[in-house]
Design a protein around this motif. Structure first.
Motif, PDB file in Angstrom:
ATOM      1  N   LEU A   1      59.146  -0.588 102.333  1.00 25.82           N
ATOM      2  CA  LEU A   1      59.045  -1.278 101.146  1.00 25.82           C
ATOM      3  C   LEU A   1      59.199  -2.734 101.460  1.00 25.82           C
ATOM      4  O   LEU A   1      58.595  -3.581 100.529  1.00 25.82           O
ATOM      5  CB  LEU A   1      60.228  -0.757 100.129  1.00 25.82           C
ATOM      6  CG  LEU A   1      60.353   0.639  99.881  1.00 25.82           C
ATOM      7  CD1 LEU A   1      61.521   0.889  98.894  1.00 25.82           C
ATOM      8  CD2 LEU A   1      58.965   1.219  99.394  1.00 25.82           C
ATOM      9  N   ILE A   2      59.306  -3.280 102.584  1.00 25.54           N
ATOM     10  CA  ILE A   2      59.334  -4.754 102.898  1.00 25.54           C
ATOM     11  C   ILE A   2      57.892  -4.975 103.435  1.00 25.54           C
ATOM     12  O   ILE A   2      57.447  -4.523 104.450  1.00 25.54           O
ATOM     13  CB  ILE A   2      60.333  -4.882 103.936  1.00 25.54           C
ATOM     14  CG1 ILE A   2      61.877  -4.587 103.537  1.00 25.54           C
ATOM     15  CG2 ILE A   2      60.307  -6.532 104.239  1.00 25.54           C
ATOM     16  CD1 ILE A   2      63.039  -4.795 104.451  1.00 25.54           C
ATOM     17  N   ASP A   3      57.496  -5.760 102.472  1.00 28.54           N
ATOM     18  CA  ASP A   3      56.112  -6.268 103.073  1.00 28.54           C
ATOM     19  C   ASP A   3      56.121  -7.626 103.829  1.00 28.54           C
ATOM     20  O   ASP A   3      56.670  -8.738 103.305  1.00 28.54           O
ATOM     21  CB  ASP A   3      55.419  -6.607 101.684  1.00 28.54           C
ATOM     22  CG  ASP A   3      53.908  -7.221 102.135  1.00 28.54           C
ATOM     23  OD1 ASP A   3      53.470  -7.156 103.372  1.00 28.54           O
ATOM     24  OD2 ASP A   3      53.218  -7.941 101.225  1.00 28.54           O
ATOM     25  N   PRO A   4      55.893  -7.232 105.254  1.00 23.34           N
ATOM     26  CA  PRO A   4      56.336  -8.693 106.133  1.00 23.34           C
ATOM     27  C   PRO A   4      55.097  -9.912 105.660  1.00 23.34           C
ATOM     28  O   PRO A   4      55.226 -10.999 106.425  1.00 23.34           O
ATOM     29  CB  PRO A   4      56.264  -8.125 107.437  1.00 23.34           C
ATOM     30  CG  PRO A   4      55.316  -6.819 107.396  1.00 23.34           C
ATOM     31  CD  PRO A   4      55.436  -6.380 105.971  1.00 23.34           C
ATOM     32  N   GLY A   5      53.974  -9.533 105.449  1.00 26.23           N
ATOM     33  CA  GLY A   5      52.996 -10.373 104.990  1.00 26.23           C
ATOM     34  C   GLY A   5      52.397 -11.077 106.413  1.00 26.23           C
ATOM     35  O   GLY A   5      52.403 -10.467 107.172  1.00 26.23           O
ATOM     36  N   PRO A   6      52.404 -12.536 106.581  1.00 26.58           N
ATOM     37  CA  PRO A   6      52.150 -13.079 107.624  1.00 26.58           C
ATOM     38  C   PRO A   6      53.251 -13.145 108.911  1.00 26.58           C
ATOM     39  O   PRO A   6      53.073 -13.377 110.001  1.00 26.58           O
ATOM     40  CB  PRO A   6      51.719 -14.453 107.067  1.00 26.58           C
ATOM     41  CG  PRO A   6      52.610 -14.580 106.011  1.00 26.58           C
ATOM     42  CD  PRO A   6      52.673 -13.379 105.419  1.00 26.58           C
ATOM     43  N   GLY A   7      54.616 -12.564 108.277  1.00 29.72           N
ATOM     44  CA  GLY A   7      55.488 -12.615 109.186  1.00 29.72           C
ATOM     45  C   GLY A   7      56.851 -13.025 108.759  1.00 29.72           C
ATOM     46  O   GLY A   7      56.773 -13.811 107.661  1.00 29.72           O
ATOM     47  N   ILE A   8      57.879 -12.718 109.178  1.00 32.34           N
ATOM     48  CA  ILE A   8      59.417 -12.979 108.547  1.00 32.34           C
ATOM     49  C   ILE A   8      59.851 -13.934 109.546  1.00 32.34           C
ATOM     50  O   ILE A   8      59.880 -13.329 110.932  1.00 32.34           O
ATOM     51  CB  ILE A   8      60.153 -11.757 108.448  1.00 32.34           C
ATOM     52  CG1 ILE A   8      59.294 -10.890 107.286  1.00 32.34           C
ATOM     53  CG2 ILE A   8      61.545 -12.239 108.002  1.00 32.34           C
ATOM     54  CD1 ILE A   8      60.094  -9.411 107.152  1.00 32.34           C
ATOM     55  N   GLU A   9      60.536 -15.007 109.308  1.00 34.66           N
ATOM     56  CA  GLU A   9      61.056 -15.691 110.310  1.00 34.66           C
ATOM     57  C   GLU A   9      62.625 -15.880 110.294  1.00 34.66           C
ATOM     58  O   GLU A   9      63.559 -16.403 111.125  1.00 34.66           O
ATOM     59  CB  GLU A   9      60.497 -17.307 110.131  1.00 34.66           C
ATOM     60  CG  GLU A   9      60.774 -17.742 108.914  1.00 34.66           C
ATOM     61  CD  GLU A   9      60.284 -19.338 108.652  1.00 34.66           C
ATOM     62  OE1 GLU A   9      59.725 -19.849 109.677  1.00 34.66           O
ATOM     63  OE2 GLU A   9      59.996 -19.910 107.439  1.00 34.66           O
ATOM     64  N   LEU A  10      63.096 -15.403 109.213  1.00 35.23           N
ATOM     65  CA  LEU A  10      64.461 -15.480 109.108  1.00 35.23           C
ATOM     66  C   LEU A  10      65.177 -14.092 108.309  1.00 35.23           C
ATOM     67  O   LEU A  10      64.568 -13.774 107.233  1.00 35.23           O
ATOM     68  CB  LEU A  10      65.003 -16.512 108.440  1.00 35.23           C
ATOM     69  CG  LEU A  10      66.666 -16.516 108.272  1.00 35.23           C
ATOM     70  CD1 LEU A  10      67.752 -16.754 109.436  1.00 35.23           C
ATOM     71  CD2 LEU A  10      67.108 -17.711 107.126  1.00 35.23           C
ATOM     72  N   PHE A  11      66.098 -13.404 108.833  1.00 35.93           N
ATOM     73  CA  PHE A  11      66.665 -12.475 108.092  1.00 35.93           C
ATOM     74  C   PHE A  11      68.196 -12.791 107.780  1.00 35.93           C
ATOM     75  O   PHE A  11      68.970 -13.437 108.582  1.00 35.93           O
ATOM     76  CB  PHE A  11      66.941 -10.831 108.914  1.00 35.93           C
ATOM     77  CG  PHE A  11      65.546 -10.711 109.360  1.00 35.93           C
ATOM     78  CD1 PHE A  11      64.951  -9.672 108.457  1.00 35.93           C
ATOM     79  CD2 PHE A  11      65.135 -10.852 110.562  1.00 35.93           C
ATOM     80  CE1 PHE A  11      63.638  -9.018 108.893  1.00 35.93           C
ATOM     81  CE2 PHE A  11      63.872 -10.395 110.794  1.00 35.93           C
ATOM     82  CZ  PHE A  11      63.093  -9.305 109.993  1.00 35.93           C
ATOM     83  N   VAL A  12      68.607 -12.774 106.546  1.00 38.74           N
ATOM     84  CA  VAL A  12      69.974 -12.765 106.156  1.00 38.74           C
ATOM     85  C   VAL A  12      70.393 -11.391 105.647  1.00 38.74           C
ATOM     86  O   VAL A  12      69.866 -11.050 104.713  1.00 38.74           O
ATOM     87  CB  VAL A  12      70.041 -13.924 105.211  1.00 38.74           C
ATOM     88  CG1 VAL A  12      71.477 -14.210 104.739  1.00 38.74           C
ATOM     89  CG2 VAL A  12      69.752 -15.074 105.755  1.00 38.74           C
ATOM     90  N   LEU A  13      71.842 -11.239 106.164  1.00 42.14           N
ATOM     91  CA  LEU A  13      72.327  -9.840 105.643  1.00 42.14           C
ATOM     92  C   LEU A  13      73.636 -10.066 104.996  1.00 42.14           C
ATOM     93  O   LEU A  13      74.749 -10.687 105.490  1.00 42.14           O
ATOM     94  CB  LEU A  13      72.505  -8.799 106.850  1.00 42.14           C
ATOM     95  CG  LEU A  13      73.023  -7.598 106.456  1.00 42.14           C
ATOM     96  CD1 LEU A  13      71.983  -6.643 105.540  1.00 42.14           C
ATOM     97  CD2 LEU A  13      73.426  -7.008 107.762  1.00 42.14           C
ATOM     98  N   ASP A  14      73.846 -10.009 103.862  1.00 45.42           N
ATOM     99  CA  ASP A  14      74.869 -10.341 103.005  1.00 45.42           C
ATOM    100  C   ASP A  14      75.806  -9.248 102.649  1.00 45.42           C
ATOM    101  O   ASP A  14      75.242  -8.077 102.255  1.00 45.42           O
ATOM    102  CB  ASP A  14      74.763 -11.249 101.759  1.00 45.42           C
ATOM    103  CG  ASP A  14      74.023 -12.606 102.124  1.00 45.42           C
ATOM    104  OD1 ASP A  14      74.624 -13.120 103.065  1.00 45.42           O
ATOM    105  OD2 ASP A  14      73.215 -12.904 101.433  1.00 45.42           O
TER     106      ASP A  14
END
Lengths: 500, 244
Positions: A318-331
């Protein structure tokens, strides 16, 4: 030593309008709103400002200066909404970002710039990205919030003030750079104190007597003698993991690897504190400024990285990365104490409290929704369809016992279906009945069992039910009832269930 | 065939069984599932736990009989505690009735789904969870690949699964260990007594891997299965003619 960065958006609102309507880029235009019966300019773009039109002028006056001036209605709350979005975007550079007033962002960058090879490159990177997106931004880095604020707005020499050098840097700035009330600034100017250096040469007693304590406080703050608090957009959670990526990530397996690494680190931290995760939020910051959030919940506090990853795994598509993901934050949005379960001596039997069952239910609930899993407890009610109720949790217990003195069908229709019946004499079980076009001849029967209606709970008038257990010639067993007394006008027969 | 040859074949059979997923279970760990006269028909002379069983039914009456029969087996599996899971789309099972089959309804979790295509996914996930006593799934559709996946899941976790297939279509080939069809039989009461007697079913074991298929008449009485010998008086005219 803390370091702060201040970003000042000189034309925040007009830049946003230019971004949305590129044709405005070449035109002088202003935003106006109605204030006390006058249409007043609340924001002007740089082209309009170059013509001498500025905030606070009446639109009629501005039109007199520049007849071709474009006037657009101001959108209320636009500035705070834009700053919030921009602030969230800046979380990719530092976890602590705050909104300052109507046109600024404040970043606590302590310990962050080395990831971008130093403060110079860090600042340049941020400002370039903002300018590429059409925002006229000025930024400065200093030891104190006050100094960064002053340099961003009034500094002319260099944007980065080396640690401990803020005093020299602000000497030549005007008093307005001290974040003072305009009345105080006007008074300072009237007295000929046009630089901060002039003010600093006076004694503190003299300043307090003439200008009150605010000026002294501001001076202490800008020099770092007084601490200032900032309120971050995203409250800092005690359990949180960040994973910046050198190359932007746009594949599911990449997201999976990132998640695994963050979960392992997070779970190690949780385990140390004896805590477990109840709710986790994964935030993905995309290269194009979009922020994607997805969250999972667990029914029991858990710090089991593999299990938590399985829950997230269902969400990855369900996560659409689009042109790309540069940072992940897990809270870890919600945590709980982990009750360290004593391992059962004879492994093999699950109990309702067993972690394996909890993990299975977490997987089902996270994929299919929270209303798919049911557990039932007896309810002390008369009618069979109401004789059980859904339990709120796996642990819930009740004092009521399951009734087992009367025969009950193994399948119960969700609503009774009408049947045609012929019964020989009143209150005798039927001889035969027709259900869905098939005729059943009754060989054996039991009953009646009268079940009264619950008149103290029901609103509309109902009738009692007389239940019969029937067995037909083929051996099939049914549960039927007559609603109301025999031979009455509104008496009807229904089939309600099938015995095994 | 001499005695020696028969012994050799029996020994070979015993060696093949573990390779086919029938692991000999230690006596104290295994739940005690006793099916009366049917026990000797299964490999290892025991109802195969840790396997997936397929039950066919075509009418609601048959579904009810199947639900009762499966509940009785699940009740035996859950005797020493443990949790069962009942998965369905339009579930009509009546929780209080499970008590009569030895199941504590509070220990049965019901998973109610909206879409049939999710049934087998849920079942597979449940079968992978070690330590569950029984997983029951009302799924009309089951193809060979899906059943193979279920079988592989239970070979690791040793959970017993039941697929209840209410369908009028031909059931096709599946990789389940057994295939059953349960039909209700008329109960018997003492001469001249009113009411309905103990539950009776015709249990036909259509397929059983490494066992002997057959058909049995069984009665569920006081928490255990008993075989019944059809007495000639109760047989209908046509059946009497058949049996002679």
């Amino acid at each position: 030593m803390p370091r702060f960065m201040y970003i000042w958006f000189r034309h925040l609102k007009t830049d946003w309008f230019s971004r949305r309507r590129p044709e405005l880029r070449m035109l002088p235009f202003v935003l106006s709103s109605l204030q006390q019966g006058r249409v007043v300019i609340v924001a002007a773009n740089s082209l309009a400002q170059a013509q001498g039109i500025d905030v606070g002028m009446a639109v009629a006056d501005a039109r007199a200066v520049l007849p071709c001036l474009e006037v657009i209605d101001d959108l209320p709350e636009l500035a705070s909404r834009l700053l919030k979005t921009l602030g969230e975007w800046c979380i990719r550079y530092t976890p602590v970002t705050a909104i300052d007033g109507e046109d600024g962002l404040l970043l606590d960058i302590s310990g962050c710039p080395h990831l971008w090879q130093g403060e110079g490159a860090y600042l340049k990177h941020i400002v370039t990205r903002l300018r590429d997106n059409g925002y006229d931004a000025r930024a400065a880095i200093a030891d104190t919030i006050g100094a960064a604020w002053a340099i961003a707005r009034y500094g002319r020499v260099k944007p980065i003030i080396e640690p401990g050098e803020q005093l020299d840097a602000i000497r030549s700035l005007p008093p307005a750079a001290l974040r003072l009330d305009p009345v105080v600034v006007a008074r300072l100017n009237r007295l000929g104190l046009v630089r901060i250096g002039d003010i600093l040469s006076l004694t503190r007693q003299a300043l307090r007597r003439r200008f009150g304590t605010e000026l002294l406080l501001r001076i202490s703050q800008i020099l770092g003698a007084e601490k200032e608090m900032i309120v971050p957009i995203e409250p800092l959670l005690p359990f949180s993991e960040r994973l910046p990526c050198l190359e932007s990530i746009c594949t599911a397996s990449g997201i999976g690897i990132a998640l695994q690494r963050m979960l392992e680190a997070l779970c190690a931290k949780l385990q140390q504190d004896g805590k477990g995760l109840r709710k986790a939020v994964l935030t993905c910051y995309r290269v194009d400024g979009q922020v994607i959030r997805t969250e999972i919940g667990t029914s029991r506090a858990s710090h089991h990285a593999i299990h938590l990853f399985k829950l997230f795994e269902l969400r990855i598509p369900l996560i659409d990365p689009g042109p790309g993901i540069e940072l992940f934050v897990l809270d870890a949005a919600a945590t709980d104490e982990v009750s360290s379960l004593q391992q059962t001596l004879w492994a093999g039997d699950t109990d309702l409290e067993s972690p394996a069952l909890g993990e299975l239910l977490d997987r089902l609930i996270n994929k299919l929704g929270s209303d798919v899993v049911h557990r039932y407890l007896p309810d002390e009610r008369h009618w069979p369809e109401r004789s059980f109720k859904a339990a709120a949790s796996l642990e819930e217990k009740t004092a009521a016992a399951w009734p087992c003195d009367r025969p009950r069908p193994v399948l119960l229709l969700s609503s009774p279906e009408p049947i045609e019946v012929s019964a020989p004499i009143p209150d005798y079980p039927p001889m035969l009945f027709r259900y869905r076009g098939r005729l059943h001849t009754i060989k054996k029967a039991d009953g009646p069992e009268r079940i009264e209606r619950e008149w103290w709970l029901e609103k509309e008038e109902g009738q009692h039910r007389d239940y019969y257990s029937l067995e037909d010639a083929a051996g099939a067993r049914y549960w039927v009832f007559r609603s109301g007394h025999y031979g009455m006008e509104n008496t009807r027969w229904f089939i309600h269930g099938f015995f095994a | 065939m001499s005695m020696d040859q028969r012994n050799i074949i029996a020994r070979l059979q015993q060696e093949i069984l573990p390779l086919q997923g029938f692991k000999p279970v230690s006596l104290d760990a295994a739940a005690d599932v006793r099916l009366g006269p049917m026990d000797r028909t299964f490999p290892n002379r025991r109802f195969p736990t840790g396997a997936v069983h397929e039950f066919l039914s075509s009418a609601p009456e048959q579904s009810a009989a199947t639900a009762g029969f499966v509940s009785a087996i699940a009740g035996m599996l859950m005797q020493k505690g443990g949790v069962g899971i009942w998965i369905g789309c339009r579930r009509t099972i009546f929780p209080p009735a499970l008590k009569a089959f030895g199941i504590d309804p509070q220990r049965m979790l019901f998973v109610d789904l909206l879409q049939e295509k999710e049934l087998l996914w849920v079942m597979e996930e449940a079968l992978r969870t070690e330590g569950l006593a029984a997983v029951i799934c009302e799924s009309p559709g089951l193809d060979f690949t899906a059943s193979r996946r279920l079988q592989l899941a239970v070979e690791k976790s040793r959970v017993t699964g039941f697929v209840l297939r209410h369908t009028n279509r031909s059931p096709g080939t599946v990789a389940c260990v057994t295939r059953w069809r349960i039909t209700p039989l008329p109960s018997r009461t003492e001469e001249g007594m009113p009411g309905i007697g103990f539950l009776r079913w015709n249990v036909s074991l259509l397929k059983v891997r490494n066992g002997q298929p057959g058909s049995w008449d069984m009665e569920w009485r006081e928490g255990s299965f008993r075989g019944i010998v059809p007495d000639l008086k109760s047989l209908s005219g046509e059946q009497r003619r058949k049996t002679g």
